[in-house]
Design a protein around this motif. Structure first.
Motif, mmCIF file in Angstrom:
data_model
loop_
_atom_site.group_PDB
_atom_site.id
_atom_site.type_symbol
_atom_site.label_atom_id
_atom_site.label_comp_id
_atom_site.label_asym_id
_atom_site.label_seq_id
_atom_site.Cartn_x
_atom_site.Cartn_y
_atom_site.Cartn_z
ATOM 1 N N HIS A 115 6.979 3.564 -1.890
ATOM 2 C CA HIS A 115 6.023 4.396 -1.389
ATOM 3 C C HIS A 115 4.801 4.054 -2.492
ATOM 4 C CE1 HIS A 115 7.728 7.032 1.243
ATOM 5 N NE2 HIS A 115 9.048 6.862 0.216
ATOM 6 N N ARG A 116 5.210 2.982 -3.516
ATOM 7 C CA ARG A 116 3.828 2.505 -4.272
ATOM 8 C C ARG A 116 3.941 0.903 -4.153
ATOM 9 N NH1 ARG A 116 5.084 3.729 -10.640
ATOM 10 N NH2 ARG A 116 6.751 2.210 -11.048
ATOM 11 N N ARG A 117 2.731 0.472 -4.129
ATOM 12 C CA ARG A 117 2.644 -0.990 -3.891
ATOM 13 C C ARG A 117 1.621 -1.476 -5.030
ATOM 14 N NH1 ARG A 117 0.803 -1.078 2.564
ATOM 15 N NH2 ARG A 117 -0.628 -2.167 1.459
ATOM 16 N N THR A 197 0.672 7.339 -12.941
ATOM 17 C CA THR A 197 1.849 7.361 -12.191
ATOM 18 C C THR A 197 2.856 8.239 -13.194
ATOM 19 O OG1 THR A 197 2.775 5.432 -12.964
ATOM 20 C CG2 THR A 197 1.661 5.618 -10.896
ATOM 21 N N TYR A 203 -3.197 4.509 -11.136
ATOM 22 C CA TYR A 203 -3.085 4.484 -9.626
ATOM 23 C C TYR A 203 -4.137 4.833 -9.033
ATOM 24 C CZ TYR A 203 -2.485 9.294 -8.652
ATOM 25 O OH TYR A 203 -2.619 10.746 -8.774
ATOM 26 N N TRP A 205 -5.042 5.515 -4.332
ATOM 27 C CA TRP A 205 -4.419 5.777 -3.193
ATOM 28 C C TRP A 205 -5.127 4.629 -1.919
ATOM 29 C CZ3 TRP A 205 -0.036 8.283 -1.804
ATOM 30 C CH2 TRP A 205 0.386 9.144 -2.830
ATOM 31 N N LYS A 224 0.524 4.765 -2.613
ATOM 32 C CA LYS A 224 -0.094 4.725 -4.059
ATOM 33 C C LYS A 224 0.046 3.159 -4.532
ATOM 34 C CE LYS A 224 1.113 8.415 -6.508
ATOM 35 N NZ LYS A 224 1.525 9.314 -7.229
ATOM 36 N N VAL A 264 7.962 -1.740 -7.344
ATOM 37 C CA VAL A 264 6.930 -1.599 -6.738
ATOM 38 C C VAL A 264 7.216 -2.768 -5.409
ATOM 39 C CG1 VAL A 264 5.100 -1.004 -8.190
ATOM 40 C CG2 VAL A 264 5.511 -3.243 -7.965
#
Length: 412
Positions: A115-117, A197, A203, A205, A224, A264
């Protein structure tokens, strides 16, 4: 000199003249590639077609991953949104999982929805409009994620709110496949646009379109986004003995040794930057064979640690290319880069790093095996076999942008 996965020893020479005086200075430096991790497969999306085999290693997928077969415990998968196993026979498939808890319940603890990159600091989040996602996002991470998060143990605190319009979901979003029990997605609208985070990384979006299948409407989701360089500095260490990156500071793909949720989804490699540092180059697209380009050699595969091994960086620019191997080609070793598509016709094994801006494909009856690091928009198989083994730390040395890790001066 070759120095293991992602590392090279380089000699930098400088000469100065002042009248009749002359001074030459040399520096021996250890350089490593900070653009990518060795032994990792990075894709924009993954549908594991028949004939596509991923035997081991870590797989990072920007949007979704769909596997046809059970995944080996030797392989860890991060997906930008969902991970699914599709049926090959009645009753053999598993539905998509959106959280790690869902994946554990499905019997796959080594699947991690990402869910986070991570993104590169100097590359805009979305420079140009994309199909299904027509709104560019020109923000540069090095500018908008330049603030410092509080020191100390997690959780980090939101230190900045740049704009008060938290992203939320748009009225046009298609959420039929979104798990409403997923707290990371359901709580998006309540979080500030910028913050820290839980492990203290700045972070923001990013709203992105997720293509699930050909012909299927895109799903618009929020991810995120953190900077790759900041994450890398915290969770990966450069091992000077092995000359490669190793997990450190709590992150590890094995839950028994660390916390994989602190990982990530890695960004696809910027082929334009890597192609600045090449030994051979072709432009315009078309077909080629090993007789046209020297793809180099490896005498002790698959690790290629023998100092006598060659290592070549080949850049194929401005077009799509087909590698012709009527029977089979000699093995290649080094770095192979193209900003378009790359199709293999015949039998070919490559050891090192392959960067494909478009599609990596095998023609009918062809067979391609890659040991090392692969980055591509997608991989497809049209009647051949494509084997990817990202778990093998092949020695390729520094390619593309490099960072000087250590230096030892001498003068003569």
């Amino acid at each position: 000199r070759l120095a293991g996965p992602s590392g090279s020893f380089l000699e930098v020479r400088s000469q100065g003249d002042a009248g009749r005086a002359r001074r030459r200075i040399s520096a021996a430096v250890l350089a490593r590639t900070g653009t990518a991790l060795p032994g990792v497969l990075v894709l924009r999306s993954l549908s594991e077609d028949p004939g596509v085999e991923i035997a081991t290693g870590a797989v990072h997928v920007q949007t979704f991953a769909r596997y046809r077969a059970a995944i080996s415990a030797d392989r860890v998968t991060y997906a930008g949104w969902r991970i699914e196993q599709v049926a090959q026979a009645p009753g053999s498939g598993r539905g998509p999982c959106y959280t790690h808890a869902d994946c554990v319940a499905a019997g796959h603890p080594h699947w991690w929805p990402g869910h986070r990159r991570a993104v590169y600091a100097g590359v805009p989040l979305r420079r140009d409009p994309l199909s299904g996602n027509p709104v560019p996002d020109p923000r540069r991470p090095d500018a908008v994620l330049g603030f410092i998060c509080p020191a100390g143990p997690p959780p980090g605190q939101a230190v900045q709110t740049v704009g008060t319009d938290g992203p939320g979901f748009q009225t046009s979003d298609l959420r039929a496949d979104l798990d409403p029990a997923d707290p990371l997605q359901a709580a998006v609208a309540t979080q500030p646009m910028y913050g820290c985070t839980v492990d203290g990384l700045p972070y923001t979006w990013l709203r992105d379109a997720v293509d699930i299948d050909e012909g299927d409407p895109d799903r618009f989701l929020w991810f995120k986004i953190v900077r790759f360089d900041q994450w890398l500095a915290r969770y990966m260490c450069f091992d000077e003995r092995a000359l490669t990156w190793v997990p450190c500071n709590g992150f590890h793909v094995d839950p028994a040794q660390g916390d994989p949720s602190l990982g990530v989804v890695l960004p696809p490699l910027p082929g334009s930057a890597w192609a600045q540092n090449y030994d051979q180059r072709r432009t315009g697209g078309g077909s080629f064979s090993p007789s046209d380009l020297d793809l180099d050699r490896c005498t002790d595969p698959p690790r290629c640690l023998n100092p006598g091994n060659g290592r070549t960086t080949v850049a194929l620019r401005h077009g799509s290319y087909t590698l012709l191997c009527p029977a089979s080609c000699p093995e290649g070793h080094g770095v192979l880069i193209t900003d378009g598509d790359l199709t293999v016709a015949g039998s070919f094994t490559y050891l090192g790093t392959v960067v494909v801006g478009g599609t990596l494909a095998t023609a009918s009856g062809a067979a391609m095996t890659i040991y090392g690091t692969v980055s591509a928009a997608r991989v497809v198989n049209t009647g051949g076999v494509l084997r990817l083994l990202p778990g093998t730390p092949v020695a390729v040395g520094g390619a593309g942008p490099v960072t000087i890790f250590r230096r030892a001066w001498w003068e003569r």
